[in-house]
Each structure stands twice: as structure tokens, then as C-alpha cells.
Design a protein around this motif. Structure first.
Motif, mmCIF file in Angstrom:
data_model
loop_
_atom_site.group_PDB
_atom_site.id
_atom_site.type_symbol
_atom_site.label_atom_id
_atom_site.label_comp_id
_atom_site.label_asym_id
_atom_site.label_seq_id
_atom_site.Cartn_x
_atom_site.Cartn_y
_atom_site.Cartn_z
ATOM 1 N N ALA A 1 20.166 -58.267 23.573
ATOM 2 C CA ALA A 1 21.055 -58.023 22.440
ATOM 3 C C ALA A 1 20.895 -59.119 21.395
ATOM 4 O O ALA A 1 20.851 -58.841 20.197
ATOM 5 C CB ALA A 1 22.507 -57.944 22.908
ATOM 6 N N LEU A 2 20.781 -60.368 21.816
ATOM 7 C CA LEU A 2 20.589 -61.463 20.873
ATOM 8 C C LEU A 2 19.265 -61.327 20.147
ATOM 9 O O LEU A 2 19.172 -61.560 18.951
ATOM 10 C CB LEU A 2 20.650 -62.811 21.605
ATOM 11 N N ALA A 3 18.216 -60.956 20.860
ATOM 12 C CA ALA A 3 16.895 -60.808 20.243
ATOM 13 C C ALA A 3 16.895 -59.661 19.238
ATOM 14 O O ALA A 3 16.251 -59.744 18.200
ATOM 15 C CB ALA A 3 15.835 -60.584 21.314
ATOM 16 N N ASP A 4 17.623 -58.586 19.518
ATOM 17 C CA ASP A 4 17.677 -57.443 18.612
ATOM 18 C C ASP A 4 18.432 -57.777 17.330
ATOM 19 O O ASP A 4 18.164 -57.190 16.285
ATOM 20 C CB ASP A 4 18.332 -56.243 19.299
ATOM 21 N N ASP A 5 19.372 -58.717 17.385
ATOM 22 C CA ASP A 5 20.151 -59.098 16.216
ATOM 23 C C ASP A 5 19.424 -60.104 15.326
ATOM 24 O O ASP A 5 19.873 -60.380 14.226
ATOM 25 C CB ASP A 5 21.494 -59.704 16.641
ATOM 26 N N MET A 6 18.324 -60.646 15.796
ATOM 27 C CA MET A 6 17.593 -61.664 15.070
ATOM 28 C C MET A 6 16.858 -61.061 13.877
ATOM 29 O O MET A 6 16.200 -60.043 14.017
ATOM 30 C CB MET A 6 16.554 -62.270 16.038
ATOM 31 N N PRO A 7 16.938 -61.699 12.687
ATOM 32 C CA PRO A 7 16.145 -61.188 11.569
ATOM 33 C C PRO A 7 14.651 -61.335 11.867
ATOM 34 O O PRO A 7 14.233 -62.302 12.504
ATOM 35 C CB PRO A 7 16.563 -62.056 10.385
ATOM 36 N N THR A 8 13.862 -60.369 11.419
ATOM 37 C CA THR A 8 12.414 -60.380 11.645
ATOM 38 C C THR A 8 11.693 -60.419 10.305
ATOM 39 O O THR A 8 12.023 -59.653 9.399
ATOM 40 C CB THR A 8 11.974 -59.137 12.439
ATOM 41 N N PHE A 9 10.720 -61.308 10.203
ATOM 42 C CA PHE A 9 9.887 -61.433 9.013
ATOM 43 C C PHE A 9 8.456 -61.140 9.414
ATOM 44 O O PHE A 9 8.011 -61.535 10.491
ATOM 45 C CB PHE A 9 10.008 -62.843 8.418
ATOM 46 N N LYS A 10 7.716 -60.447 8.549
ATOM 47 C CA LYS A 10 6.352 -60.031 8.869
ATOM 48 C C LYS A 10 5.339 -60.855 8.099
ATOM 49 O O LYS A 10 5.525 -61.133 6.909
ATOM 50 C CB LYS A 10 6.168 -58.546 8.582
ATOM 51 N N LEU A 11 4.267 -61.221 8.811
ATOM 52 C CA LEU A 11 3.179 -61.988 8.223
ATOM 53 C C LEU A 11 1.874 -61.307 8.601
ATOM 54 O O LEU A 11 1.610 -61.072 9.779
ATOM 55 C CB LEU A 11 3.203 -63.423 8.758
ATOM 56 N N LEU A 12 1.073 -60.971 7.595
ATOM 57 C CA LEU A 12 -0.206 -60.308 7.807
ATOM 58 C C LEU A 12 -1.319 -61.319 7.566
ATOM 59 O O LEU A 12 -1.282 -62.067 6.593
ATOM 60 C CB LEU A 12 -0.346 -59.130 6.834
ATOM 61 N N MET A 13 -2.307 -61.323 8.458
ATOM 62 C CA MET A 13 -3.461 -62.194 8.311
ATOM 63 C C MET A 13 -4.675 -61.299 8.084
ATOM 64 O O MET A 13 -4.990 -60.456 8.912
ATOM 65 C CB MET A 13 -3.620 -63.049 9.560
ATOM 66 N N LYS A 14 -5.319 -61.478 6.910
ATOM 67 C CA LYS A 14 -6.448 -60.615 6.563
ATOM 68 C C LYS A 14 -7.326 -61.339 5.547
ATOM 69 O O LYS A 14 -6.809 -61.948 4.611
ATOM 70 C CB LYS A 14 -5.943 -59.301 5.978
#
Length: 110
Positions: A19-32
Motif C-alpha cells: 500500500a505504501l509503495a502504491d501511494d508513492m509518486p512515480t517519475f519516468k526517465l527514458l534512456m535513449k
């Protein structure tokens, strides 16, 4: 009976962690192409967050930050997550050892 109690505690701990992990904001980083997209990530200060890193290039890449003590090597086509503890406001550099000339970025905690 004792085993049932232990299993119940483990299940409860696992559920609360999920539940704590699901509430965490997620940011995406693409490497290309030897670069990070975006090169600057803005995150909230004093907040635990997840960084989802994807290697969309044809070769290996690396997310590394000496300041944040994080390192992650990714094969082509792989996506992995890193969890960051709350940071003080500031700018934190990261880089790609496989592409030192172009693989530079930063996390800005505000």
C-alpha cells in the motif's frame, strides 16, 4: 496456532508495504541515444518517490548518482525501478558511465 499468528503478521506487513509503495509518486526517465529524457527531473522535496528507468536504446546504459548513492545498469529494452528516500531541497546530479559525454542529468527537489 503460533505459525498462523506469524503468517498473519507477515501478510499484514506485506500488505502495508504494498500500500505504501502504491501511494508513492512515480517519475519516468527514458534512456535513449546516450541521453536521458528528460535531462532534468523535478520531484517534491521531503517525499519518498519511485523512479521508473527505461533503456530504449540498442546498448547497455547506466543510471548512477554518487550523491544519492544509486546505481542501476540496464540492458536494452529493460525497465526497472529505484526508490528514493525523501530529499532535502536541492539539485542532485546523475550520469551514464556508458555515455559520459552526453549522459548527464539532474534531479531537482523542490
Amino acid at each position: 496456532m503460533k505459525n498462523l499468528f506469524v503468517l498473519s503478521l507477515l501478510a499484514l506487513a506485506s500488505a502495508s508495504t504494498t500500500a505504501l509503495a502504491d501511494d508513492m509518486p512515480t517519475f519516468k526517465l527514458l534512456m535513449k541515444g546516450g541521453r536521458f529524457h528528460p535531462e532534468t527531473l523535478e520531484v517534491p522535496a521531503a517525499t519518498r518517490f519511485r523512479l521508473e528507468v527505461t533503456n530504449a536504446g540498442p546498448g547497455a546504459t547506466e543510471f548512477e548518482s554518487l550523491e544519492l548513492k544509486k546505481e542501476l545498469v540496464l540492458a536494452p529494452g529493460v525497465t526497472r525501478n529505484l526508490v528514493f528516500f525523501p530529499m532535502k531541497p536541492g539539485t542532485y546530479k546523475f550520469f551514464d558511465d556508458f555515455h559520459p559525454e552526453t549522459g548527464q542529468g539532474r534531479i531537482v527537489a523542490r
